[in-house]
Design an enzyme around this catalytic site. Structure first.
Site, PDB file in Angstrom:
ATOM      1  N   ASP A 143     -26.192  48.823  -5.014  1.00 27.18           N
ATOM      2  CA  ASP A 143     -27.228  47.781  -5.867  1.00 27.18           C
ATOM      3  C   ASP A 143     -28.021  47.185  -4.510  1.00 27.18           C
ATOM      4  OD1 ASP A 143     -27.910  46.307  -8.173  1.00 27.18           O
ATOM      5  OD2 ASP A 143     -26.168  46.981  -9.098  1.00 27.18           O
ATOM      6  N   LYS A 148     -32.265  39.269 -11.446  1.00 29.08           N
ATOM      7  CA  LYS A 148     -32.456  37.571 -11.239  1.00 29.08           C
ATOM      8  C   LYS A 148     -31.698  37.282  -9.968  1.00 29.08           C
ATOM      9  CE  LYS A 148     -31.075  37.718 -16.005  1.00 29.08           C
ATOM     10  NZ  LYS A 148     -30.238  37.693 -17.392  1.00 29.08           N
ATOM     11  N   GLU A 216     -32.217  58.712  -2.450  1.00 27.30           N
ATOM     12  CA  GLU A 216     -33.313  58.744  -1.448  1.00 27.30           C
ATOM     13  C   GLU A 216     -34.344  60.078  -1.864  1.00 27.30           C
ATOM     14  OE1 GLU A 216     -33.731  58.836   2.941  1.00 27.30           O
ATOM     15  OE2 GLU A 216     -32.286  59.452   2.313  1.00 27.30           O
TER      16      GLU A 216
END
Length: 241
Positions: A143, A148, A216
């Site tokens: 991740d 943010k 991928e």
């Protein structure tokens, strides 16, 4: 559902009801019966420094090579790697009950005796492995935490974690990283920039072209760029200077 406890040797199921997540029962029964190649909580407490010995019963001998995948998802890469390299011991680490169980079930179905699926947060790596115990570590498409700016602190691969990787890998061991996030890639490269690491492609005989994850391939189909590198540990951190 991800684990909540930060202590890798604490039973994450002790205060949870089975009806909350059906994989809780599968996880517990798989460990207690030994029917599934998985580990979590107290069952791992004796293993730092002894991971190769853990594989000896299944393989008939102590494996020379021990490789860890952080964030196994549903095991596409590590299952293929285990099938291609039956003499290499592989540990797939993830934080969700479902993924850990699914990887273990697939390994069992394929008869892969050289793979164990582990429920653990990689932030506990320093507790779970002895220094110099691993020959390789790879993380594919973690991740990136880019929604943010304040989320950047949640990224796993930062300077402190790189220092842990350095301790856990033996000299000559590899860290292999892939991402679709160029800023994350740049940040990781910066974190690895130093005299204790060198760029290289030697991965204990594990070639990169064979191992592409679903993420991928998805990015490639959309003509989106991906980024990767492999760094080689040059030796343990000096603590006597």
């Amino acid at each position: 559902m991800p684990i909540k406890t930060a202590n890798p040797f604490r039973d994450p199921l002790e205060h949870m009801r089975p009806e909350v997540n059906r994989y809780l029962t599968l996880l517990k029964e798989g460990l207690e019966s030994g029917d599934l190649p998985l580990l979590y909580g107290p069952a791992m407490e004796r293993l730092p420094g002894q991971w190769r010995q853990h594989f000896m019963t299944a393989l008939g001998e102590i494996p020379q090579t021990l490789v860890l995948e952080i964030g196994s998802h549903f095991g596409e890469v590590i299952l293929k790697m285990a099938a291609d390299h039956p003499d290499t011991a592989l540990i797939g680490m993830d934080i969700t009950f479902k993924r850990v169980v699914k990887v273990a079930q697939k390994a069992q179905a394929l008869g892969l005796r050289n793979l164990v699926s582990v429920l653990c947060n990689a932030k506990a790596l320093d507790q779970v492995f002895a220094d110099g115990e691993l020959d390789g570590i790879f993380i594919f498409f973690p991740d990136p935490w880019v929604q943010k700016k304040r989320q950047l602190k949640n990224r796993l691969i930062q300077t402190e974690f790189v220092q842990v990787l350095q301790r856990k890998l033996k000299p000559g061991g590899f860290f292999w990283f892939k991402t679709d996030c160029e800023p994350y890639y740049a940040a990781v490269c910066e974190a690895f920039d130093g005299q204790l690491w060198e760029s290289g492609q030697e991965r204990q005989g594990i070639p990169s072209e064979i191992y592409t994850s679903r993420f991928e391939r998805l990015f490639r189909e959309q003509d989106l760029p991906t980024y990767e590198f492999c760094w080689i540990s040059r030796g343990p951190i000096r603590t006597d200077l």
